[in-house]
Scaffold this motif. Structure first.
Motif, PDB file in Angstrom:
ATOM      1  N   VAL A 296       3.825   4.656   1.339  1.00  0.00           N
ATOM      2  CA  VAL A 296       3.215   3.442   1.866  1.00  0.00           C
ATOM      3  C   VAL A 296       2.045   3.784   3.070  1.00  0.00           C
ATOM      4  O   VAL A 296       0.832   3.039   2.795  1.00  0.00           O
ATOM      5  CB  VAL A 296       4.242   2.797   2.957  1.00  0.00           C
ATOM      6  CG1 VAL A 296       3.751   1.683   3.644  1.00  0.00           C
ATOM      7  CG2 VAL A 296       5.506   2.374   2.250  1.00  0.00           C
TER       8      VAL A 296
ATOM      9  N   LEU B 203      14.086  -2.971  -0.186  1.00  0.00           N
ATOM     10  CA  LEU B 203      13.060  -1.783  -0.276  1.00  0.00           C
ATOM     11  C   LEU B 203      13.064  -1.698  -1.567  1.00  0.00           C
ATOM     12  O   LEU B 203      12.088  -1.032  -2.198  1.00  0.00           O
ATOM     13  CB  LEU B 203      13.504  -0.601   0.631  1.00  0.00           C
ATOM     14  CG  LEU B 203      13.300  -0.888   2.198  1.00  0.00           C
ATOM     15  CD1 LEU B 203      14.098   0.223   3.022  1.00  0.00           C
ATOM     16  CD2 LEU B 203      11.988  -1.263   2.313  1.00  0.00           C
TER      17      LEU B 203
ATOM     18  N   TYR C  63       8.826   3.930   8.945  1.00  0.00           N
ATOM     19  CA  TYR C  63       9.151   3.462   7.688  1.00  0.00           C
ATOM     20  C   TYR C  63       9.362   1.963   7.669  1.00  0.00           C
ATOM     21  O   TYR C  63       8.583   1.087   6.879  1.00  0.00           O
ATOM     22  CB  TYR C  63       9.934   4.480   7.032  1.00  0.00           C
ATOM     23  CG  TYR C  63      10.276   3.873   5.595  1.00  0.00           C
ATOM     24  CD1 TYR C  63       9.093   3.639   4.582  1.00  0.00           C
ATOM     25  CD2 TYR C  63      11.270   3.454   5.053  1.00  0.00           C
ATOM     26  CE1 TYR C  63       9.098   3.164   3.360  1.00  0.00           C
ATOM     27  CE2 TYR C  63      11.460   3.130   3.682  1.00  0.00           C
ATOM     28  CZ  TYR C  63      10.697   2.966   2.999  1.00  0.00           C
ATOM     29  OH  TYR C  63      10.550   2.303   1.760  1.00  0.00           O
ATOM     30  N   LEU C  64      10.418   1.596   8.342  1.00  0.00           N
ATOM     31  CA  LEU C  64      10.916   0.334   8.263  1.00  0.00           C
ATOM     32  C   LEU C  64      10.009  -0.653   8.860  1.00  0.00           C
ATOM     33  O   LEU C  64       9.876  -1.832   8.378  1.00  0.00           O
ATOM     34  CB  LEU C  64      12.185   0.362   9.180  1.00  0.00           C
ATOM     35  CG  LEU C  64      13.646   0.629   8.365  1.00  0.00           C
ATOM     36  CD1 LEU C  64      14.774   0.483   9.391  1.00  0.00           C
ATOM     37  CD2 LEU C  64      14.055  -0.295   7.194  1.00  0.00           C
TER      38      LEU C  64
ATOM     39  N   TYR D 127       0.713   4.618  -5.304  1.00  0.00           N
ATOM     40  CA  TYR D 127       1.953   4.066  -6.046  1.00  0.00           C
ATOM     41  C   TYR D 127       2.110   4.503  -7.480  1.00  0.00           C
ATOM     42  O   TYR D 127       3.193   4.307  -8.171  1.00  0.00           O
ATOM     43  CB  TYR D 127       2.110   2.569  -5.868  1.00  0.00           C
ATOM     44  CG  TYR D 127       2.388   2.181  -4.352  1.00  0.00           C
ATOM     45  CD1 TYR D 127       3.522   2.184  -3.862  1.00  0.00           C
ATOM     46  CD2 TYR D 127       1.152   1.741  -3.764  1.00  0.00           C
ATOM     47  CE1 TYR D 127       3.593   1.935  -2.435  1.00  0.00           C
ATOM     48  CE2 TYR D 127       1.280   1.139  -2.176  1.00  0.00           C
ATOM     49  CZ  TYR D 127       2.526   1.380  -1.769  1.00  0.00           C
ATOM     50  OH  TYR D 127       2.536   1.076  -0.454  1.00  0.00           O
TER      51      TYR D 127
ATOM     52  N   GLU E 281      19.018   4.963   1.133  1.00  0.00           N
ATOM     53  CA  GLU E 281      17.808   5.291   0.671  1.00  0.00           C
ATOM     54  C   GLU E 281      17.701   6.919   0.624  1.00  0.00           C
ATOM     55  O   GLU E 281      16.907   7.391   0.005  1.00  0.00           O
ATOM     56  CB  GLU E 281      16.596   4.750   1.408  1.00  0.00           C
ATOM     57  CG  GLU E 281      16.388   3.312   1.217  1.00  0.00           C
ATOM     58  CD  GLU E 281      15.876   2.953   0.012  1.00  0.00           C
ATOM     59  OE1 GLU E 281      14.962   3.739  -0.805  1.00  0.00           O
ATOM     60  OE2 GLU E 281      16.482   1.975  -0.683  1.00  0.00           O
TER      61      GLU E 281
ATOM     62  N   TYR F  98       9.493  -4.585   9.166  1.00  0.00           N
ATOM     63  CA  TYR F  98      10.995  -5.040   9.540  1.00  0.00           C
ATOM     64  C   TYR F  98      10.927  -6.426  10.314  1.00  0.00           C
ATOM     65  O   TYR F  98      12.050  -7.204  10.026  1.00  0.00           O
ATOM     66  CB  TYR F  98      11.476  -3.872  10.473  1.00  0.00           C
ATOM     67  CG  TYR F  98      12.931  -4.250  11.001  1.00  0.00           C
ATOM     68  CD1 TYR F  98      14.091  -3.841  10.351  1.00  0.00           C
ATOM     69  CD2 TYR F  98      12.902  -4.769  12.531  1.00  0.00           C
ATOM     70  CE1 TYR F  98      15.163  -4.316  11.111  1.00  0.00           C
ATOM     71  CE2 TYR F  98      14.295  -4.947  12.970  1.00  0.00           C
ATOM     72  CZ  TYR F  98      15.246  -4.943  12.338  1.00  0.00           C
ATOM     73  OH  TYR F  98      16.406  -5.175  12.863  1.00  0.00           O
TER      74      TYR F  98
ATOM     75  N   ASN G  92       6.391  -8.213   5.164  1.00  0.00           N
ATOM     76  CA  ASN G  92       5.607  -6.893   5.389  1.00  0.00           C
ATOM     77  C   ASN G  92       6.058  -6.379   6.863  1.00  0.00           C
ATOM     78  O   ASN G  92       5.772  -6.780   7.763  1.00  0.00           O
ATOM     79  CB  ASN G  92       4.119  -6.974   5.349  1.00  0.00           C
ATOM     80  CG  ASN G  92       3.637  -7.458   4.185  1.00  0.00           C
ATOM     81  OD1 ASN G  92       3.827  -6.851   3.112  1.00  0.00           O
ATOM     82  ND2 ASN G  92       2.936  -8.750   4.083  1.00  0.00           N
TER      83      ASN G  92
ATOM     84  N   ALA H 163       7.177  -1.016   5.933  1.00  0.00           N
ATOM     85  CA  ALA H 163       7.571  -1.100   4.465  1.00  0.00           C
ATOM     86  C   ALA H 163       7.347  -2.590   3.920  1.00  0.00           C
ATOM     87  O   ALA H 163       7.659  -3.539   4.777  1.00  0.00           O
ATOM     88  CB  ALA H 163       9.071  -0.597   4.236  1.00  0.00           C
ATOM     89  N   TYR H 164       7.323  -2.634   2.671  1.00  0.00           N
ATOM     90  CA  TYR H 164       7.329  -3.864   2.150  1.00  0.00           C
ATOM     91  C   TYR H 164       8.638  -4.417   1.591  1.00  0.00           C
ATOM     92  O   TYR H 164       9.343  -3.825   0.670  1.00  0.00           O
ATOM     93  CB  TYR H 164       6.157  -3.780   1.081  1.00  0.00           C
ATOM     94  CG  TYR H 164       6.100  -5.260   0.161  1.00  0.00           C
ATOM     95  CD1 TYR H 164       5.424  -6.120   0.537  1.00  0.00           C
ATOM     96  CD2 TYR H 164       6.632  -5.488  -0.993  1.00  0.00           C
ATOM     97  CE1 TYR H 164       5.510  -7.534  -0.016  1.00  0.00           C
ATOM     98  CE2 TYR H 164       6.501  -6.515  -1.919  1.00  0.00           C
ATOM     99  CZ  TYR H 164       5.796  -7.643  -1.036  1.00  0.00           C
ATOM    100  OH  TYR H 164       5.803  -8.787  -1.912  1.00  0.00           O
TER     101      TYR H 164
ATOM    102  N   GLN I 221       8.736   8.403   1.071  1.00  0.00           N
ATOM    103  CA  GLN I 221       8.489   7.008   1.108  1.00  0.00           C
ATOM    104  C   GLN I 221       7.443   6.271   1.914  1.00  0.00           C
ATOM    105  O   GLN I 221       6.666   5.573   1.585  1.00  0.00           O
ATOM    106  CB  GLN I 221       9.864   5.993   1.011  1.00  0.00           C
ATOM    107  CG  GLN I 221      10.499   6.143  -0.233  1.00  0.00           C
ATOM    108  CD  GLN I 221      11.961   5.403  -0.067  1.00  0.00           C
ATOM    109  OE1 GLN I 221      12.167   4.346   0.244  1.00  0.00           O
ATOM    110  NE2 GLN I 221      13.168   6.458  -0.232  1.00  0.00           N
ATOM    111  N   LEU I 222       7.687   7.063   3.185  1.00  0.00           N
ATOM    112  CA  LEU I 222       6.630   6.502   4.237  1.00  0.00           C
ATOM    113  C   LEU I 222       5.380   6.987   3.798  1.00  0.00           C
ATOM    114  O   LEU I 222       4.366   6.428   3.999  1.00  0.00           O
ATOM    115  CB  LEU I 222       7.243   7.464   5.590  1.00  0.00           C
ATOM    116  CG  LEU I 222       6.179   7.140   6.720  1.00  0.00           C
ATOM    117  CD1 LEU I 222       5.773   5.879   7.125  1.00  0.00           C
ATOM    118  CD2 LEU I 222       6.661   7.812   7.729  1.00  0.00           C
TER     119      LEU I 222
END
Length: 183
Positions: free
Chosen positions: A74, A148, A109-110, A79, A33, A122, A120, A113-114, A70-71
């Motif tokens: 979220v 991701l 983030y992990l 989006y 990423e 990690y 939903n 993240a979706y 990305q964090l």
């Protein structure tokens, strides 16, 4: 406005579990990423320039978002694909990057993240994916992080799993060439 993102960040920290996320998962996140994760302050000007150049040439749109961006996406639940959102995202990503550690940012983030249907964060993703894997290894984390970019649909088909496999194989290749995540 700055307090808004820190409030969201701290709320997410309180409601998630950062424990139990192995360094191999963080390594794979960086490999797939944001290869320059440790070289920027929340946004990657080189990556954005590359993506803009490719876009202007009329080729396939490429991503240029960092893990911090990305964090932020979220955390803010924004989006839409607009320049305004991207500018706000860069601003907040830079702000977070200056105030929080890279390890915490990656883990948070992990954690939120979706990854796809029923995954939903990690811990939910690992629990669901372990049903089809014997053990956690580099390839497991590569498949996990691949979701991701390509969240798993409710009823994935063969074409979907082939896409995940190709991205995961690429992640393993990048991961094996360098140790991108510096602990």
């Amino acid at each position: 406005m700055k307090k808004f993102i820190l409030t969201k960040y701290n709320e997410a920290l309180k409601t998630t579990n950062l424990d139990g996320i192995p360094s191999d998962a963080l390594d794979m996140l960086v490999a797939l990423e944001d290869k320059r994760f440790h070289k920027h302050n929340g946004y990657d000007l080189r990556g954005m320039t590359r993506a803009l150049y490719v876009f202007l040439k009329g080729e396939k749109i490429q991503g240029a978002s960092t893990i911090e961006q990305q964090l932020v996406r979220v955390l803010t639940s924004r989006y839409e694909r607009t320049i305004k959102r991207k500018i706000i995202e860069i601003y907040f990503a830079r702000y977070i990057s200056k105030r929080k550690s890279k390890v915490e940012i990656a883990k948070l983030y992990l954690s939120i993240a979706y990854f796809g249907s029923g995954m939903n964060g990690y811990h939910q993703a690992v629990k669901k994916l372990k049903q089809s894997h014997q053990l956690e290894n580099i390839y497991f984390y590569a498949e996990l992080v691949s979701r991701l970019r390509y969240p798993q649909p409710y009823n994935p088909d063969v074409k979907y799993f082939k896409k995940i496999h190709c991205r995961a194989a690429y992640g393993v290749k990048v991961y094996s060439r360098t140790n991108l995540y510096k602990r």
